[in-house]
Each structure stands twice: as C-alpha cells, then as structure tokens.
Write an enzyme that holds these catalytic residues in place. Sequence first.
Site, PDB file in Angstrom:
ATOM      1  N   GLY A  73       0.785  -1.231   0.000  1.00  0.00           N
ATOM      2  CA  GLY A  73       0.000   0.000   0.000  1.00  0.00           C
ATOM      3  C   GLY A  73       0.816   1.278   0.000  1.00  0.00           C
ATOM      4  N   HIS A 107       2.284   2.809   2.551  1.00  0.00           N
ATOM      5  CA  HIS A 107       2.106   3.669   3.719  1.00  0.00           C
ATOM      6  C   HIS A 107       3.298   3.651   4.674  1.00  0.00           C
ATOM      7  CE1 HIS A 107      -2.261   5.007   3.831  1.00  0.00           C
ATOM      8  NE2 HIS A 107      -2.160   4.352   2.703  1.00  0.00           N
ATOM      9  N   SER A 164       9.371   0.545   2.013  1.00  0.00           N
ATOM     10  CA  SER A 164       8.812  -0.292   0.948  1.00  0.00           C
ATOM     11  C   SER A 164       9.164   0.224  -0.441  1.00  0.00           C
ATOM     12  CB  SER A 164       7.282  -0.388   1.093  1.00  0.00           C
ATOM     13  OG  SER A 164       6.679   0.887   0.963  1.00  0.00           O
ATOM     14  N   GLY A 187      -2.755  -0.696   2.407  1.00  0.00           N
ATOM     15  CA  GLY A 187      -2.660  -2.006   1.778  1.00  0.00           C
ATOM     16  C   GLY A 187      -2.716  -3.076   2.849  1.00  0.00           C
ATOM     17  N   GLY A 210       0.729  -5.226   4.167  1.00  0.00           N
ATOM     18  CA  GLY A 210       1.619  -4.650   5.165  1.00  0.00           C
ATOM     19  C   GLY A 210       0.909  -4.216   6.429  1.00  0.00           C
ATOM     20  N   ASN A 233       4.261  -0.456  12.934  1.00  0.00           N
ATOM     21  CA  ASN A 233       3.712   0.092  11.690  1.00  0.00           C
ATOM     22  C   ASN A 233       3.875   1.608  11.610  1.00  0.00           C
ATOM     23  OD1 ASN A 233       3.086  -2.189  10.307  1.00  0.00           O
ATOM     24  ND2 ASN A 233       0.860  -2.002  10.488  1.00  0.00           N
ATOM     25  N   TYR A 234       4.376   2.224  12.683  1.00  0.00           N
ATOM     26  CA  TYR A 234       4.815   3.623  12.619  1.00  0.00           C
ATOM     27  C   TYR A 234       6.340   3.627  12.683  1.00  0.00           C
ATOM     28  CZ  TYR A 234      -0.039   4.915  13.732  1.00  0.00           C
ATOM     29  OH  TYR A 234      -1.406   5.067  13.730  1.00  0.00           O
TER      30      TYR A 234
END
Length: 534
Positions: A115, A117, A123, A185, A188, A480-481
């Site tokens: 995605g 993000h 990524s 997305g 992920g 994820n941050y």
Amino acid sequence: MASAMITDANAFLVALLLLSLSHIPFSSSTIQQDFVMCLVDNSDASFPMDSSFFTRDLNASSYKMALETSAQNLRYLMPSNPKPEFIFEPLYETHVQAAVACAKKLQLHLRLRSGGHDYEGLSYVSEMETAFVIVDLSKLRHINVDLESNTAWVHAGASIGEVYYRIQEKSKVHGFPAGLCTSLGIGGHIIGGAYGSMMRKFGLGADNVLDARIVDADGKILNRAAMGEDVFWAIRGGGGGSFGVILAWKIKLVPVPETVTVFTVTKTLEQDGTRILYKWQQVADKLDEDLFIRAIIQPASKTPKSKERTISVSYQGQFLGDVNRLMQVMQRSFPQLGLMKKDCVETSWIKSVMYIAGFPSTAPPEALLDGKSLFKNYFKAKSDYVEEAIPIEGLEGLWKKLLEEDSPLTIWNPYGGMMAKIPETETPFPHRSGTLFKIQWLTLWQDGKASEAKHMEWMRDMYSYMEQYVSKNPRAAYVNYRDLDLGMNGKGSDAREWGNKYFKGNFERLVKIKAKFDPENFFRHEQSIPTGLE
C-alpha cells in the site's frame, strides 16, 4: 514453477522490451534484461510487459507514476533518495514466485510494497543497498468473502477500504476490525498488527487472521500448515519485509450491528480542554467495549479571524449501537465531554468507517474502491504507549511544545477491552494489558529539504520531553509507525535497541524464527528482523 507459456503478442512485447533495454547504459540494462528473461523462464509471463515492468530509462513518466502513486511520505521521494533499478507489478501469485526466485538468482535486493504507507519509505527506498528493485503487489487485490464460514481471503494489494466494501456488499451485519485509514494495503497493514476502531471489541486485525499465503526465500508458496505455527505467529505482528512476501490473508469476519453511531466533539483550552483530556485518559480504556473514542490534538486559531493559536482536541467516536444506548454509556462513564444527541449520527457500519476516515457524508461506499491515499506530505512520525495518565502539568508542557511547531498533529487511540484480555505473547504485537492508549506523533511540512532539519529537530525535542510521561523499560513503539531514529541494521547499533521497543519480550523469538526460516537474510531492510543478536 510453471514453465514459460508465452503468447505471440506477449513474446513480441518481451522482445521489444529487451531491444529497448539494450540502449540503456550497460549495468542497468544487463540487470533489467537478465531479470526479464528470468521471469519469462520461471512464470507463464502472460502479463503485459509494458504495464507491469517500469524502468526510468525506458518509460520515465510511467516509472515515476508507479514509484510515487501510493507513496505517502514525500520526504523519501526527493531527487537525493535512492531509486529502484525497476518496478515490477505482478498480476498473479506465480509472478511473485518468479520475482523472488529471479532476485535471489541475480543477487538483487527486493523491496516489497502493498500500500505504500510505510512511514520511513522502507517499501520503496533502500539506504542500505545500492541496487534494489520494488515488487509492488497493488495488482494482486482479489477478495473472496464467504459468509457461510464467516471468513474472507484477501490479496495483499487490496486496500482495507476495498475489504470493508466487499464484506458489506454481501452483508450489513459483518465487518472486520482493522485500519482507520482506508487506503492502507492490507498486506503490510496486518503484518504489523492492524489496529482500528473495533480493537476494543475484537482486538487487532492480526488477532483475527486464520491463515495466510506467503512466498518464502526459495520462491515457494506456503500456507499456514506448510509454513508452520512459528512463522504463522511471526507474520501476525512481526512487521513487514522480514519473513517473505505476503500474498493473501484469510481473515475472520466479526458481527456488527445494523445501527452504528458516530460523533465528533471538539474542545479547546478555553473550553476546559486540558481537564477534559485528563479525564479521557482515566476512562478511555475502561469504557464499554462497543465504544471507541480517540483524541485528535493540534493547534488551531482561537477565533476564525485570529492569528493567535490555541490547542484543539477533537474526540472522535464510534459506538456499535444506537444513540440512546450511547448516551446512557456516556452519562455514566464520561459526562465531562458533554456529548449531546445532536452531535451524533446514526448510520451503517460501512458509513461509520467512512466517517472516521474523513470521507464527506455524501460519498457513496463505492468511494472506498478507489484505494488511493489523499495524504501526501513531507512528514516525520513517532509513537508512544502510555500506562499512567499524563498529569495536568505534563499536558500544559506539551501544549507549549505543540504551539512552537507549524503543523504538528498527535492522535491518541484508547486501548482496554479485548486488547487487555489477549496475552502479549499471543502474537508478536505485545502492547496489551496495562496500556491506556497509544500516541501517534506527526509533524508535517510542504517545502521539502528547505525546512526539514527544523521540523526533525522539533520532533526529537518534543519526543525527549515526553519521555517522562510514557512507557519505560522499554519505551515502547508501534512497528507500523516505523521510526529509524530508534536504530537501524548495519549502522553499528544493537538491534535490540529498536526490536525491544516494537516487540518487547517477543523480539528474541522473532530472531530465532527468522534465523531458521530465512537464514540467508534474503528478506531484509533497515529494521527487518535480524538472523542473530550479538
């Protein structure tokens, strides 16, 4: 793997692409030609080469669009940032297998994107490898919802908004507890945990995964049974880019009521905003599990025409039920907010998702199918977890810090409920019992490098100030941050410095699983799980 079955039309496109690549400087063209030929040899190669394979030398405008379309953080799209040799967008799972096999054979470093993000651009940018390629999964987005089994198989390139839409297309009383930003997305998103507005009722997205399909470093497709329970544990919260390529998740659907109520109530400092937020800290994790209230905090003008700023706190809520029951819960647990019926909107679950995501009230659910992020900024982010309420004086000090910066934003998400009931070793995501709320810190700007140093310095200073008020030993963070300030592989830092912050006691288990499953460290990035600890 499937043998090459090339249509005449596609054979012509392959030959044309190879001929075009022959005019590119030797090193780049050789890498690209070898990769294309390897793909042809290792997959059915029936994909349209001109819309699946992008190089800056051959089709610069298409390459730029493919690189930038889903990337959120403009800080990693500047000319000085390393760029991939090429971008490959597979159409089928066998293409992903071939891409992994070919990258391994040709010793190419892969970056995986579903995605785009990733907060630190991991990524789509590599600072640790000079030559790298992107495998972008955005065209793998099939979703199959099965109401009889209360499950769905969702491909990694689908956005979470698409998943929500396809579920509600079949049922108004089923949902899935995942992200608030609908352009995420799902590949992920879930691999890092996947929190959302129903987390207090049902836990994280990762807590509601039943199976998965991944491509390992040998190019094999493995399901839960084939990968084993250790790897299945690791991919449900252990962070992306460490164990393989997520192709698809099998998720468990959850029940949602026909009527969901949403609201937003905003308070400024002049409206007793500090004391209300102090009370929110004391009750947010203890509220009815059907109720999620997050606090969105930022500077705002004191009056519409004033240049003088104050702090605004917007309490955004989702309640799995009707407004009458919501009002009873609020009167009993959080009357200080002053919520009134006129502040509330009764709607469907899918429209409540759109409300929280910031869609206009007139937008139809089909808007979720667009899957494009509207958030594109230069930004720096960090995260924290809070285990004891921040005192009034701590909040007042924070307000001073926020008012020093141009465009800061902080979002506080409540925990408790189901999040406190799941053991912290159940998945790699450890932030469970004892956590009152999670903080996301953001600072945004628009002039690129010109003011980057100033904003980065402000963020680090603010983060230092907050150290006394947040979790300790370790000072926890949400994977994820991503935050490269915490440390990086290959930079002389001990991976435990950042690994323990993201995963606490689960980090060493992740390392052991990584060493066994991907011993050559094929899947790697600046904060991937290492194969060992010194």
